[in-house]
Enzyme design. Structure first.
Site, mmCIF file in Angstrom:
data_model
loop_
_atom_site.group_PDB
_atom_site.id
_atom_site.type_symbol
_atom_site.label_atom_id
_atom_site.label_comp_id
_atom_site.label_asym_id
_atom_site.label_seq_id
_atom_site.Cartn_x
_atom_site.Cartn_y
_atom_site.Cartn_z
ATOM 1 N N ARG A 1 0.846 -1.191 0.000
ATOM 2 C CA ARG A 1 0.000 0.000 0.000
ATOM 3 C C ARG A 1 0.884 1.244 0.000
ATOM 4 O O ARG A 1 0.416 2.342 0.275
ATOM 5 C CB ARG A 1 -0.944 -0.002 1.213
ATOM 6 C CG ARG A 1 -0.274 0.229 2.560
ATOM 7 C CD ARG A 1 -1.322 0.303 3.662
ATOM 8 N NE ARG A 1 -0.847 0.883 4.902
ATOM 9 C CZ ARG A 1 -0.483 0.179 5.975
ATOM 10 N NH1 ARG A 1 -0.528 -1.139 5.936
ATOM 11 N NH2 ARG A 1 -0.099 0.793 7.077
ATOM 12 N N HIS B 1 10.392 1.651 -2.193
ATOM 13 C CA HIS B 1 11.751 2.115 -1.942
ATOM 14 C C HIS B 1 12.704 0.981 -2.303
ATOM 15 O O HIS B 1 12.277 -0.119 -2.675
ATOM 16 C CB HIS B 1 11.932 2.600 -0.504
ATOM 17 C CG HIS B 1 11.409 1.674 0.550
ATOM 18 N ND1 HIS B 1 11.937 0.422 0.767
ATOM 19 C CD2 HIS B 1 10.404 1.820 1.458
ATOM 20 C CE1 HIS B 1 11.296 -0.160 1.771
ATOM 21 N NE2 HIS B 1 10.359 0.656 2.202
ATOM 22 N N HIS C 1 12.288 -2.517 -0.758
ATOM 23 C CA HIS C 1 11.220 -3.306 -1.386
ATOM 24 C C HIS C 1 11.741 -3.992 -2.649
ATOM 25 O O HIS C 1 11.495 -5.177 -2.891
ATOM 26 C CB HIS C 1 10.052 -2.401 -1.795
ATOM 27 C CG HIS C 1 9.173 -1.964 -0.666
ATOM 28 N ND1 HIS C 1 8.529 -0.755 -0.654
ATOM 29 C CD2 HIS C 1 8.818 -2.588 0.488
ATOM 30 C CE1 HIS C 1 7.819 -0.639 0.452
ATOM 31 N NE2 HIS C 1 7.983 -1.733 1.164
ATOM 32 N N ARG D 1 7.093 -7.568 7.334
ATOM 33 C CA ARG D 1 7.121 -7.164 8.740
ATOM 34 C C ARG D 1 5.937 -6.245 8.989
ATOM 35 O O ARG D 1 5.673 -5.338 8.220
ATOM 36 C CB ARG D 1 8.443 -6.449 9.014
ATOM 37 C CG ARG D 1 8.662 -6.025 10.449
ATOM 38 C CD ARG D 1 9.980 -5.282 10.574
ATOM 39 N NE ARG D 1 10.274 -4.918 11.960
ATOM 40 C CZ ARG D 1 9.804 -3.835 12.566
ATOM 41 N NH1 ARG D 1 9.011 -3.008 11.900
ATOM 42 N NH2 ARG D 1 10.125 -3.573 13.820
#
Length: 375
Positions: A186, A190, A193, A279
């Site tokens: 969502r 960056h 990711h 996480r």
């Protein structure tokens, strides 16, 4: 090979029947998206709004009354007067912004204990939790029954990457992917990711990037920013034959571990064999332990889609590269942690993230938006 859809078959609830003359219940555009998700199988095996037995089973056990895994009830709430009229009619049209688009055959009208239900789903009854607040604001009656969609949502710039599970499964087969890993987001991407997704690409045939487009809380990135950022990332940094970019149109529920299971089920229906669980997946604030979404999968061995748990990636100033606790010996003093929260904070303060934190094309794109956040 793609897994069988959840429950064994891909639901299809479309009809060409006329809705003229039918009494209609008005629903939000967000709920209209979820009704279409039912119709084209994103929410398989659901064929409509859940009834009372399924609702109670979902909130208490995280499963439908049949025993099949399902953690987030999909419901239609109405006031007492609307419920009485719908029950008397037996079948009603559903409309959004005045446009009739579907029918609902009324199987039952029922009550729920909203506070207790919210606590069971979200693990809290704190009114500041967005999911609890939404549940508390629901009307007093729920309608259960099967839907049929007669008119699909019109195409728009935000929906140009939307595909049905039948379409994604066909594309995965055409590409010859035997294993596909799904990625839920969502946030804008960056570099951490990207490193996580590319680590997954080393293990699986295909990457299914599936950002959630729909209602979000204040301060989240707007849908058009997320969409443009991922479009830019995939066009510039991903092998075209190994990545599939498809949008998922539903709202964030911020249900933490329960929503992680819900997210996995949807990606299973799209054809994924594996699903990356991050996480604090689908978390908000400090309501959930950072790895609660990892723990919950221990109770869902029958889910079939395999969760993939990567350790958090960070930039190590000593290694001069992205790393994680498994392959980097250095301490927190040389680690630069990345998170969606940190990226939002940097952008909102006018700071352009450095190239090792965010690809320059994406950073420039985000700051080009006058207001990138949900107000």
């Amino acid at each position: 090979m793609a897994l069988q859809p959840h429950g064994g078959r891909l639901v299809s609830r479309f009809s060409g029947s006329s809705l003229d003359g039918m009494a209609a219940i008005e629903v939000s555009n967000d709920l209209r998206s979820d009704i279409e998700n039912i119709a084209d199988g994103v929410f398989s095996p659901l064929e409509g709004f859940v009834g009372k037995e399924d609702f109670e089973s979902i909130v208490k056990t995280g499963r439908l009354k049949s025993g099949l895994a399902w953690t987030v009830p999909i419901v239609l709430d109405v006031d007492e007067q609307t419920a009485a009229k719908a029950k008397a009619a037996g079948e009603v049209a559903l409309a959004a912004a005045g446009e009739k688009f579907a029918t609902l055959k009324i199987d039952e009208v029922y009550f729920i204990d909203k506070l207790q239900s919210a606590k069971l789903i979200y693990g809290t009854d704190d009114a500041k939790h967005p999911g609890v607040a939404k549940t508390a604001a629901m009307k007093d009656r729920l309608l259960g029954g099967k839907i049929q969609v007669s008119k699909k949502i019109a195409q728009s710039p935000l929906r140009k990457y939307r595909k049905t599970p039948a379409e994604t499964r066909a594309e995965m087969a055409q590409r010859g992917w035997k294993t596909t890993v799904g990625f839920q987001t969502r946030n804008v991407p960056h570099v951490a990711h990207e490193m996580l997704q590319k680590a997954a690409l080393n293990l699986y045939d295909g990457l299914f990037v599936n950002p959630l487009i729909g209602k979000k809380k204040q301060g989240d990135f707007k849908d058009e920013v997320i969409l443009s950022a991922y479009e830019t990332l995939i066009d510039n940094y991903y092998p075209k034959d190994r990545a599939m970019f498809v949008t998922l149109h539903t709202e964030m529920r911020y249900a933490g571990p329960k929503e992680a299971i819900h997210h996995a089920i949807m990606r299973k229906n799209f054809g994924c064999t594996h699903f990356i669980v991050g996480r604090d997946h689908a978390g908000v604030g400090t309501y959930y332990h950072p790895f609660a979404a990892h723990e919950i999968f221990k109770g869902y061995a029958d889910l079939e889609i395999q969760p993939v748990f990567f350790p958090a990636f960070y930039y190590c100033k000593k290694c001069l590269s992205y790393a994680n606790e498994r392959n980097c010996p250095h301490g927190p003093e040389v680690r630069e942690e990345l998170s969606g929260t940190k990226m939002r904070r940097m952008v909102s303060s006018g700071e352009i993230p450095a190239e090792h934190l965010m690809r320059p094309e994406i950073a420039k794109l985000i700051v080009s938006f006058k207001e990138p956040f949900v107000p």
